[in-house]
Design an enzyme around this catalytic site. Sequence first.
Site, PDB file in Angstrom:
ATOM      1  N   LYS A 131     -57.267 -31.708  33.584  1.00  0.00           N
ATOM      2  CA  LYS A 131     -56.336 -32.576  32.866  1.00  0.00           C
ATOM      3  C   LYS A 131     -56.139 -33.769  33.781  1.00  0.00           C
ATOM      4  O   LYS A 131     -55.522 -33.658  34.838  1.00  0.00           O
ATOM      5  CB  LYS A 131     -55.000 -31.889  32.603  1.00  0.00           C
ATOM      6  N   ALA A 184     -46.892 -34.473  26.341  1.00  0.00           N
ATOM      7  CA  ALA A 184     -45.641 -35.011  26.887  1.00  0.00           C
ATOM      8  C   ALA A 184     -44.728 -35.594  25.821  1.00  0.00           C
ATOM      9  O   ALA A 184     -45.195 -36.180  24.848  1.00  0.00           O
ATOM     10  CB  ALA A 184     -45.916 -36.075  27.934  1.00  0.00           C
TER      11      ALA A 184
END
Lengths: 66, 66, 66, 66, 259, 259, 259, 259
Positions: G100, G187
């Site tokens: 990531k 997020a």
Amino acid sequence: MQITLNGEPYELEQPLSLVALLDKLDIDARRVAIEHNLTIIKRHRFPEVVVGDGDQVEIVNFVGGG
Amino acid sequence: MQITLNGEPYELEQPLSLVALLDKLDIDARRVAIEHNLTIIKRHRFPEVVVGDGDQVEIVNFVGGG
Amino acid sequence: MQITLNGEPYELEQPLSLVALLDKLDIDARRVAIEHNLTIIKRHRFPEVVVGDGDQVEIVNFVGGG
Amino acid sequence: MQITLNGEPYELEQPLSLVALLDKLDIDARRVAIEHNLTIIKRHRFPEVVVGDGDQVEIVNFVGGG
Amino acid sequence: MSDTPFVIAGRIFQSRLIIGTGKYPSHALMARAHEASGADMVTVAVRRVNISDRSRESLLDYIDTSRMFILPNTAGCYTADEAIRTARLGREAGLSNWVKLEVIGDERTLFPDNEALIEATQVLVREGFVVLPYTNDDPIACRKLQDAGAAAVMPLGAPIGSGLGIQNPNNIRIIRESARVPVIVDAGVGTASDAAIAMELGADGVLMNTAIAGAEDPVAMATAMRHAIIGGRLAYLSGRIPRKMYASASSPVEGMVGR
Amino acid sequence: MSDTPFVIAGRIFQSRLIIGTGKYPSHALMARAHEASGADMVTVAVRRVNISDRSRESLLDYIDTSRMFILPNTAGCYTADEAIRTARLGREAGLSNWVKLEVIGDERTLFPDNEALIEATQVLVREGFVVLPYTNDDPIACRKLQDAGAAAVMPLGAPIGSGLGIQNPNNIRIIRESARVPVIVDAGVGTASDAAIAMELGADGVLMNTAIAGAEDPVAMATAMRHAIIGGRLAYLSGRIPRKMYASASSPVEGMVGR
Amino acid sequence: MSDTPFVIAGRIFQSRLIIGTGKYPSHALMARAHEASGADMVTVAVRRVNISDRSRESLLDYIDTSRMFILPNTAGCYTADEAIRTARLGREAGLSNWVKLEVIGDERTLFPDNEALIEATQVLVREGFVVLPYTNDDPIACRKLQDAGAAAVMPLGAPIGSGLGIQNPNNIRIIRESARVPVIVDAGVGTASDAAIAMELGADGVLMNTAIAGAEDPVAMATAMRHAIIGGRLAYLSGRIPRKMYASASSPVEGMVGR
Amino acid sequence: MSDTPFVIAGRIFQSRLIIGTGKYPSHALMARAHEASGADMVTVAVRRVNISDRSRESLLDYIDTSRMFILPNTAGCYTADEAIRTARLGREAGLSNWVKLEVIGDERTLFPDNEALIEATQVLVREGFVVLPYTNDDPIACRKLQDAGAAAVMPLGAPIGSGLGIQNPNNIRIIRESARVPVIVDAGVGTASDAAIAMELGADGVLMNTAIAGAEDPVAMATAMRHAIIGGRLAYLSGRIPRKMYASASSPVEGMVGR
């Protein structure tokens, strides 16, 4: 002799292989990755790579993150 | 002789200065900018710069935009 | 003789009990409610309540709704 | 004698007209409305309406509001 | 309430509203809308003169350049080179070295290509241009444009011409908090409240074209925008009341009759 | 753009902004905010004269009644009877038969008790009052108030003093579409864009108090609201552009240099 | 309703929910939350081993690697070089070549530096990494990351840990429409409905950490998120009803009694 | 996470989702959607039997009354009397004394006539009915319905069948805070996240019809809603993280390699 281990000065009596260093540090080799003088060392090479005076060693593992 | 004017072929009898070209095209020199063979020509140089066979000329002005 | 059944005129030869009326209409008594001249008739009274000339009868059931 | 003025007990030597009461209270009659025993008194009747023992008087005016 | 002047690259503007010159039903109507808007800066596009048809009257005949500052744009450019070339031509055609810099990254959204935009900004700033780049609402891209020498940053509120209003108010607020240059919300405004919201978020100005030019009555909408910009700016400066989950009475709770 | 005048019960108002007189730091500041707002109608509360302390100067000394129309309210009343009694006293204290009718149903939200509100409206209308009821954003309640003779309906945008802005724009729009009397959004406005949004939804006017009185700079916020109301109204009348999911260029797509 | 499997770089995941391992009150609680979430991929950070204190138990003791795929991140890296270096170490520490990828551009927003992110993506893809870059909701940046070989794009819904929910739904929708690789909203999620909204916009998956780890009851919130992701995905596939401005009865309008 | 059971008038329901039986393409599809939804209460309308055409199969043939509780409604009634009359007929047709009470005030919005609704509630409660009134999002009306003996209050989220979602979340939250009976959001839900939001606001349940029946795939949407209701409820109980204006890292900030 002295090396830089994870950014901190660290004293060694004599040169050590990475395996020996991990052993001394009580770190499980299967859980970490090591960078020796900016070069990443494959796990199978931990026995043969030796850390000497002035070397930089980074030992990392996984911690909680997002 | 032929030039490329604003991307289209354009016929000229003989070489012309930019002033003459604008005059021929009935375009007010004060309202346009001209690029001659990829070089921008300052307005005060329109009289001296001559357009010849195969030249590329771009004549632009302001239009409505946002 | 004529009754008003669900807002529409409806012909009967002779007075009928609600049971008979439902039977004639091929309606399952267990699935409907009946209002006779603005009075709600409990299901167990369907046999005894008789519909006569000019009576108003409303027979309702459940349909899809939100 | 005592009246109830804006919800609080208030002493009077003798009965007073509303005009006199306002005067005694140093209140400008043009800026207030008065309720005497639950009846609203028009301003022009302030001189004639007399407040006596046990009467309830509400004197209100405008204050800041939204 | 005294406000700080609206200054870009040392130049003071009377109005915080910047408007376009495109898509108006007529040049005459545009001129009246410009007048009504109170704006003193207008954007224009740089395009090839139509050689075959010289009849068309010039846009500039309808702009009072004595009070309107002309800001050429690079609309329609998809590479840094195209934008730089167009900016240079715009400088020659006009009288200033200012440019509204657009480098488009995608035809459907007309969102900017920030990499190319930053690159073009660096080049044009070196050539002495006053660069006002149209970018998206990315605080990082805005900071880099500022570092590249942009005289202002112009984040979009929503896609050009969409009229969707400010899609991400939080980003505009953050950009304003961190930027050292003026922040001008460019694109996305659809109606007056959208412009007011942009100003209340702290934007130093708003640039719009379609919201006015495309309205049924452009002159009235231009007037609406003038008021919205002034109102939104003043509200930003006035210190608005905090939001509360419940009510608080605006009239006194004591002194009720008969209690 | 010529707008229809703002008429309530046959009386024409110059401004579509109606403001309160409560919660100002001082009467003097209130007077300056009133001046700045451009409003020609202000609301006031009806309260007992303070007998013990006569020192306090009168509110009316700070309202120019030659240009300001005074609208007494029944704020703080929790029953139809209380509200009716207060309305009658307000009529005597003032010079008009107008009343901003409030019958509160709950202390925490200050939301109206519509049943009691309708009842009080009927009584007061019979007594010749011009009734402007504060209600919630319920089209059915608004219709009933209208049928009861209300001269206008005043749905709330959000709880009084909350500054949350228009919580349910769809309801305000629906109320405006179906009402035959003026619709005035009363309560909930926090900043200029909230007022503009109310007007863009079709409201005929907006009534506010806390948003101005509670701002750090009430005079500047009053000016902001004046502009927001004008801008929002004009935007409503101007025929805004439709919202689109994607972009549409505002500069020509043809005539690019070098293509 | 049969859904297409959730595939990244040829690997099939059972769950469209990807969760983090940070900020939990304890490793034990984390393990229970992981179990409840149904996720089969978790993110981890790469950090220096604590030499002085070896007591701390290892994170991996609490992750069932037989069912959980480990995704190392480059969180905290501010340059392409730092991120590349960290990615390489993560590959050695772990058993996969997935990363990531984060290259942060600003400490306060933790928004990505897209230029550096694209550069790092190119390098790591050449080195055989499966790169999942965390980016902002910029369709152009997402396209470039895809062109650079990213196996998925992970636009943010809001700042990391903010819990603000999807700030710009329109951008997420646009990114999904144009991307050829999986789109994972990374997020910004604060609660279950935020996750559902992300999926309803067409996202292929959602990555979250703080929303679960920071909840008062992480295990319950993990369960909530599992349901929200499934529900949101199904709703996206089900063809929702269109939005209408007015009502339409759900019960028959004819057949009323007494009419 | 142990939740309190969902209890109305002493009856426990396994699911917090209540769904309708109207507008399905077919009875068979409805039955499958019911199954998928997990609901154990369904609403039905009371209408005249079609005398002329007896062919039509009965709705009840497609409802498993062993596990589904039947809730007759008074949809389409515009007066208290109509609603009371319909409620009484529904009681006879069915096997319970429960009624979803609707008294409509306006054809276009299908918003309730709260005055008539409260009146009808009082009458039916006296007659021993368990009354679940459909009302608007007015905390005062809800309190009065509760005082009139309603077993639950069912505020609308948006107009029936509109699919607009919860238009005024603040009101639903306030209603939940003050009500002593279950609060069921009835009408307005369009997709899964809308249902989740309703539950996150504290609603005890959600009632919907069109969102499922009108979806392209009602069975899939019913499944989506089941998950959304469970997820939203759990999120409400889990103590979500607070919203923040800026980011907070989810990975450790110390221990970075090479610093």
